[in-house]
Design an enzyme around this catalytic site. Structure first.
Site, PDB file in Angstrom:
ATOM      1  N   VAL A 172     -70.406   9.811 -83.226  1.00  0.00           N
ATOM      2  CA  VAL A 172     -70.370  10.969 -84.132  1.00  0.00           C
ATOM      3  C   VAL A 172     -69.394  10.684 -85.268  1.00  0.00           C
ATOM      4  O   VAL A 172     -68.643   9.711 -85.229  1.00  0.00           O
ATOM      5  CB  VAL A 172     -69.976  12.270 -83.392  1.00  0.00           C
ATOM      6  CG1 VAL A 172     -70.974  12.571 -82.284  1.00  0.00           C
ATOM      7  CG2 VAL A 172     -68.564  12.189 -82.838  1.00  0.00           C
ATOM      8  N   CYS A 214     -66.242   4.233 -94.643  1.00  0.00           N
ATOM      9  CA  CYS A 214     -65.212   3.626 -93.787  1.00  0.00           C
ATOM     10  C   CYS A 214     -63.915   3.246 -94.481  1.00  0.00           C
ATOM     11  O   CYS A 214     -62.837   3.577 -94.001  1.00  0.00           O
ATOM     12  CB  CYS A 214     -65.781   2.379 -93.124  1.00  0.00           C
ATOM     13  SG  CYS A 214     -66.946   2.768 -91.832  1.00  0.00           S
ATOM     14  N   GLU A 218     -68.314  -0.768 -84.217  1.00  0.00           N
ATOM     15  CA  GLU A 218     -69.477  -1.328 -84.910  1.00  0.00           C
ATOM     16  C   GLU A 218     -69.033  -1.936 -86.234  1.00  0.00           C
ATOM     17  O   GLU A 218     -68.349  -1.290 -86.998  1.00  0.00           O
ATOM     18  CB  GLU A 218     -70.500  -0.206 -85.138  1.00  0.00           C
ATOM     19  CG  GLU A 218     -71.807  -0.676 -85.669  1.00  0.00           C
ATOM     20  CD  GLU A 218     -72.284  -1.915 -84.916  1.00  0.00           C
ATOM     21  OE1 GLU A 218     -72.642  -1.792 -83.751  1.00  0.00           O
ATOM     22  OE2 GLU A 218     -72.279  -3.024 -85.504  1.00  0.00           O
ATOM     23  N   VAL A 269     -74.648   4.910 -88.046  1.00  0.00           N
ATOM     24  CA  VAL A 269     -74.278   3.930 -87.029  1.00  0.00           C
ATOM     25  C   VAL A 269     -75.188   4.076 -85.805  1.00  0.00           C
ATOM     26  O   VAL A 269     -75.827   3.120 -85.371  1.00  0.00           O
ATOM     27  CB  VAL A 269     -72.785   4.086 -86.630  1.00  0.00           C
ATOM     28  CG1 VAL A 269     -72.458   3.177 -85.454  1.00  0.00           C
ATOM     29  CG2 VAL A 269     -71.888   3.738 -87.817  1.00  0.00           C
ATOM     30  N   PHE A 328     -64.477   0.418-104.485  1.00  0.00           N
ATOM     31  CA  PHE A 328     -65.237   0.481-103.237  1.00  0.00           C
ATOM     32  C   PHE A 328     -65.482   1.923-102.828  1.00  0.00           C
ATOM     33  O   PHE A 328     -64.706   2.819-103.153  1.00  0.00           O
ATOM     34  CB  PHE A 328     -64.552  -0.309-102.111  1.00  0.00           C
ATOM     35  CG  PHE A 328     -63.164   0.160-101.720  1.00  0.00           C
ATOM     36  CD1 PHE A 328     -62.958   1.337-101.003  1.00  0.00           C
ATOM     37  CD2 PHE A 328     -62.052  -0.601-102.046  1.00  0.00           C
ATOM     38  CE1 PHE A 328     -61.685   1.751-100.619  1.00  0.00           C
ATOM     39  CE2 PHE A 328     -60.767  -0.194-101.662  1.00  0.00           C
ATOM     40  CZ  PHE A 328     -60.585   0.981-100.957  1.00  0.00           C
ATOM     41  N   LYS A 379     -60.843  -2.798 -85.365  1.00  0.00           N
ATOM     42  CA  LYS A 379     -61.810  -2.212 -86.296  1.00  0.00           C
ATOM     43  C   LYS A 379     -61.098  -1.710 -87.559  1.00  0.00           C
ATOM     44  O   LYS A 379     -61.513  -1.978 -88.680  1.00  0.00           O
ATOM     45  CB  LYS A 379     -62.558  -1.078 -85.587  1.00  0.00           C
ATOM     46  CG  LYS A 379     -63.431  -0.229 -86.456  1.00  0.00           C
ATOM     47  CD  LYS A 379     -64.654  -0.957 -86.970  1.00  0.00           C
ATOM     48  CE  LYS A 379     -65.266  -0.149 -88.076  1.00  0.00           C
ATOM     49  NZ  LYS A 379     -66.676  -0.206 -88.189  1.00  0.00           N
TER      50      LYS A 379
HETATM   51  C1  UDX Z   1     -67.842  -1.613 -94.198  1.00  0.00           C
HETATM   52  C2  UDX Z   1     -67.566  -2.906 -93.415  1.00  0.00           C
HETATM   53  O1  UDX Z   1     -68.023  -4.033 -94.184  1.00  0.00           O
HETATM   54  C3  UDX Z   1     -68.267  -2.866 -92.061  1.00  0.00           C
HETATM   55  O2  UDX Z   1     -67.940  -4.018 -91.296  1.00  0.00           O
HETATM   56  C4  UDX Z   1     -67.840  -1.609 -91.313  1.00  0.00           C
HETATM   57  O3  UDX Z   1     -68.529  -1.510 -90.099  1.00  0.00           O
HETATM   58  C5  UDX Z   1     -68.092  -0.376 -92.150  1.00  0.00           C
HETATM   59  O4  UDX Z   1     -67.459  -0.500 -93.424  1.00  0.00           O
HETATM   60  P1  UDX Z   1     -69.904  -0.683 -95.602  1.00  0.00           P
HETATM   61  O5  UDX Z   1     -68.940   0.357 -96.065  1.00  0.00           O
HETATM   62  O6  UDX Z   1     -71.215  -0.236 -95.077  1.00  0.00           O
HETATM   63  O7  UDX Z   1     -69.241  -1.582 -94.445  1.00  0.00           O
HETATM   64  O8  UDX Z   1     -70.223  -1.709 -96.808  1.00  0.00           O
HETATM   65  P2  UDX Z   1     -69.443  -2.933 -97.454  1.00  0.00           P
HETATM   66  O9  UDX Z   1     -70.430  -3.987 -97.733  1.00  0.00           O
HETATM   67  O10 UDX Z   1     -68.253  -3.324 -96.708  1.00  0.00           O
HETATM   68  O11 UDX Z   1     -68.994  -2.346 -98.880  1.00  0.00           O
HETATM   69  C6  UDX Z   1     -68.004  -1.333 -99.007  1.00  0.00           C
HETATM   70  C7  UDX Z   1     -67.725  -1.067-100.477  1.00  0.00           C
HETATM   71  O12 UDX Z   1     -67.028  -2.165-101.065  1.00  0.00           O
HETATM   72  C8  UDX Z   1     -68.989  -0.867-101.320  1.00  0.00           C
HETATM   73  O13 UDX Z   1     -68.780   0.193-102.246  1.00  0.00           O
HETATM   74  C9  UDX Z   1     -69.152  -2.188-102.038  1.00  0.00           C
HETATM   75  O14 UDX Z   1     -69.846  -2.066-103.242  1.00  0.00           O
HETATM   76  C10 UDX Z   1     -67.695  -2.570-102.253  1.00  0.00           C
HETATM   77  N1  UDX Z   1     -67.509  -4.015-102.428  1.00  0.00           N
HETATM   78  C11 UDX Z   1     -67.771  -4.877-101.408  1.00  0.00           C
HETATM   79  C12 UDX Z   1     -67.045  -4.500-103.644  1.00  0.00           C
HETATM   80  O15 UDX Z   1     -66.795  -3.736-104.573  1.00  0.00           O
HETATM   81  N2  UDX Z   1     -66.858  -5.851-103.791  1.00  0.00           N
HETATM   82  C13 UDX Z   1     -67.118  -6.735-102.790  1.00  0.00           C
HETATM   83  O16 UDX Z   1     -66.913  -7.941-103.008  1.00  0.00           O
HETATM   84  C14 UDX Z   1     -67.596  -6.235-101.557  1.00  0.00           C
HETATM   85  P1  ADP Z   2     -71.797   7.587 -88.996  1.00  0.00           P
HETATM   86  O1  ADP Z   2     -71.810   6.941 -90.344  1.00  0.00           O
HETATM   87  O2  ADP Z   2     -70.489   7.372 -88.280  1.00  0.00           O
HETATM   88  O3  ADP Z   2     -72.981   7.264 -88.155  1.00  0.00           O
HETATM   89  P2  ADP Z   2     -72.985  10.192 -89.614  1.00  0.00           P
HETATM   90  O4  ADP Z   2     -72.338  11.384 -90.253  1.00  0.00           O
HETATM   91  O5  ADP Z   2     -74.077   9.482 -90.343  1.00  0.00           O
HETATM   92  O6  ADP Z   2     -71.785   9.182 -89.254  1.00  0.00           O
HETATM   93  O7  ADP Z   2     -73.577  10.588 -88.186  1.00  0.00           O
HETATM   94  C1  ADP Z   2     -72.895  11.286 -87.222  1.00  0.00           C
HETATM   95  C2  ADP Z   2     -73.879  12.244 -86.543  1.00  0.00           C
HETATM   96  O8  ADP Z   2     -73.223  12.808 -85.403  1.00  0.00           O
HETATM   97  C3  ADP Z   2     -74.352  13.422 -87.391  1.00  0.00           C
HETATM   98  O9  ADP Z   2     -75.772  13.390 -87.497  1.00  0.00           O
HETATM   99  C4  ADP Z   2     -73.872  14.682 -86.612  1.00  0.00           C
HETATM  100  O10 ADP Z   2     -74.792  15.751 -86.662  1.00  0.00           O
HETATM  101  C5  ADP Z   2     -73.739  14.133 -85.208  1.00  0.00           C
HETATM  102  N1  ADP Z   2     -72.834  14.909 -84.348  1.00  0.00           N
HETATM  103  C6  ADP Z   2     -71.569  15.327 -84.615  1.00  0.00           C
HETATM  104  N2  ADP Z   2     -71.047  16.000 -83.564  1.00  0.00           N
HETATM  105  C7  ADP Z   2     -71.998  16.013 -82.599  1.00  0.00           C
HETATM  106  C8  ADP Z   2     -72.070  16.554 -81.271  1.00  0.00           C
HETATM  107  N3  ADP Z   2     -71.038  17.197 -80.719  1.00  0.00           N
HETATM  108  N4  ADP Z   2     -73.217  16.380 -80.571  1.00  0.00           N
HETATM  109  C9  ADP Z   2     -74.268  15.721 -81.112  1.00  0.00           C
HETATM  110  N5  ADP Z   2     -74.254  15.190 -82.354  1.00  0.00           N
HETATM  111  C10 ADP Z   2     -73.144  15.324 -83.104  1.00  0.00           C
END
Ligand code: UDX
Ligand code: ADP
Length: 466
Positions: free
Chosen positions: A91, A278, A162, A14, A274, A222
């Site tokens: 984070v 998230c 987000e 993110v 899925f 969210k």
């Molecule tokens: C999701 C939300 O879409 C996004 O808005 C939020 O910020 C984070 O979570 P993401 O997990 O990155 O995003 O991908 P997404 O496209 O939503 O897919 C999630 C899962 O559902 C995937 O495994 C995808 O393959 C599955 N999926 C999605 C299906 O199986 N069928 C569908 O029709 C859509």
């Molecule tokens: P997301 O999908 O929410 O972005 P990620 O696991 O990809 O989650 O990223 C989260 C990041 O936050 C990791 O790279 C982790 O090292 C960092 N992080 C966690 N705690 C702290 C902290 N206290 N200070 C700085 N970075 C941190």
């Protein structure tokens, strides 16, 4: 208030892409992304823009343009906090693996550590923005920590969840359906903080797409959006099982219902289940919140979405075993795809992990090819489950760099991720090199049934009953 310096704590899926786009669209703002993970920061600062820690189409180009101009990646968290007027907390908030709420509630340990660090370091007023998905009312906990441990400076808390989806992150950030900003509209400083963030997004997002609400609505929106999206997937997956029993085809059903403008056509693709960081986490979190308010029916309602998803993964692997004459022991089963969806290297909660685990428990030899996921990650995902020793996982599962090698001498191929390249393989050649009868289990419904059938494959598509 004009923001000139932004700090983002967390350089993950993110934080990285979001800040890259803010830097691109706001050249007048210095954006510093910090992380405690040194190797992650080193990778963001690496020479090769195709090998950033997060793979997202279009991201490399934006980072190339902005890095060193007004986008910086650093491990110096204190300095970046100190310099910034606005701090995004981005984070990770994984599901708790211990104590009260284990397996359900979000673990807010990392959020709290960030809040304490911001409080300790800040010498000037700050706007603190929650970017991570958080349980509703987390902002009050952050505020309490900041106000009680800070150096008597003013903190304003905003919620700015987000909505980007992985694989389309850059597109989603550049052209968002909406930007949501929750803040305290009842005070002058709260209004100013909201306005400061609105101004940043206004550099590229139309005003009518920027929604402002109170903090709790923003936090809950969210969770609600993710719950609704996941629910649609579980709903169509539930129908996929009925389709298989009745001779219907789930893609036809999805098309027919999707043309109803009240239902809409998106998120109706049946799948092996899925994944992603998230959906499951946020629903379990929602279930936990509902239970904690004594809303048991609400909790049960949403929990069913996750139960259905688990069932879909389980029945996919059960079908492989029963189709292969009730035993896969010693048989090579090839997985095409390991990521939780196409166009990402992220594997968190990917259906492939559980399907592989089930098959390994049946003593299958699973071979995996994914165009973007490393073998290190694949073994780490399996080892994390703790079903068997790391050595056994290594013995039973092999990772290939070449898809044709992965499919050679295989008894069955399972499509776990909908990568486009799978559609264009030389399936005739793959068929020739496989054990017969050669099976394909298409967990994403991406291959052409007639074409595979004419080559000689026995083809099973999720949700197709004919
Ligand atoms: C999701 C939300 O879409 C996004 O808005 C939020 O910020 C984070 O979570 P993401 O997990 O990155 O995003 O991908 P997404 O496209 O939503 O897919 C999630 C899962 O559902 C995937 O495994 C995808 O393959 C599955 N999926 C999605 C299906 O199986 N069928 C569908 O029709 C859509
Ligand atoms: P997301 O999908 O929410 O972005 P990620 O696991 O990809 O989650 O990223 C989260 C990041 O936050 C990791 O790279 C982790 O090292 C960092 N992080 C966690 N705690 C702290 C902290 N206290 N200070 C700085 N970075 C941190």
């Amino acid at each position: 208030m004009k923001v000139k310096n932004i700090c983002c704590i967390g350089a993950g899926y993110v934080g990285g892409p979001t800040m890259a786009v803010i830097a691109e669209k706001c050249p007048h703002i210095k954006v510093t992304v910090v992380d405690i993970n040194e190797s992650r920061i080193a990778a963001w600062n690496g020479e090769n823009f195709d090998e950033l820690p997060v793979f997202e189409p279009g991201l490399g180009d934006i980072v190339k343009k902005t890095r060193g101009r007004n986008l910086f990646f650093s491990t110096n968290v204190d300095q970046a906090i100190n310099e910034a007027e606005m701090i995004f907390i981005s984070v990770n908030t994984p599901t708790k693996t211990y104590g009260k709420g284990k397996g359900m509630a979000a673990d807010l340990k990392y959020i709290e550590l960030c809040a304490r660090q911001i409080a300790r370091v800040s010498k000037t007023d700050k706007i603190v923005v929650e970017k991570s998905t958080l349980p509703v009312r987390t902002a009050s906990a952050i505020k309490s920590i900041l106000d009680n441990t800070g150096n008597n400076v003013q903190f304003e808390i905003l919620s700015n969840p987000e909505f980007l989806a992985e694989g389309t992150a850059v597109e989603d950030l550049l052209f968002p359906d909406r930007v949501l900003i929750g803040g305290d509209n009842s005070t002058d400083s709260g209004q100013k903080a909201i306005q400061a963030l609105v101004e940043i997004y206004s550099n590229w997002v139309a005003k009518e797409r920027i929604l402002t609400t109170n903090v709790w609505s923003s936090e809950l929106s969210k969770l609600t959006a993710n719950a609704f999206l996941a629910q649609r997937v579980s709903s169509i997956n539930a129908m996929s099982e009925i389709c298989e029993k009745t001779g219907a085809d789930v893609s036809e059903v999805a098309k027919a219902i999707g043309m109803d403008s009240r239902i809409g056509s998106k998120f109706l693709k049946a799948s092996v289940g899925f994944g992603g960081s998230c959906f499951q986490k946020d629903i379990l979190n929602l279930v936990y919140i509902a239970k904690s308010y004594g809303l048991d029916q609400v909790a049960d309602y949403w929990e069913q979405v996750v139960i259905m998803n688990d069932h879909q993964k389980q029945r996919f692997s059960d079908n492989i075993v029963s189709t292969l004459y009730n035993t896969v022991s010693g048989k090579k089963i090839t997985f095409l795809g390991w990521a939780f969806k196409k166009d990402t290297n992220d594997t968190r909660e990917s259906a492939a992990i559980n399907v592989a685990d089930n098959l390994l428990s049946e003593r299958a030899n699973v071979s995996v090819y994914d165009p973007k996921v490393s073998s290190k990650q694949i073994y780490a995902d399996l080892d994390y489950l703790g079903t068997r020793s790391n050595e056994e996982n290594k013995d039973l599962l092999s990772v290939y760099k070449d898809p044709y090698e992965a499919c050679k001498d295989s008894h069955g191929i399972a499509i776990l991720t909908e990568w486009d390249e799978f559609k264009n393989y030389d399936w005739k050649n793959i068929y020739k090199q496989m054990n017969k009868p050669a099976f394909v289990f298409d967990g994403r419904g991406i291959l052409d049934k007639d074409e595979l059938g004419s080559i000689g494959f026995i083809y099973y598509k999720i949700g197709s009953g004919d």
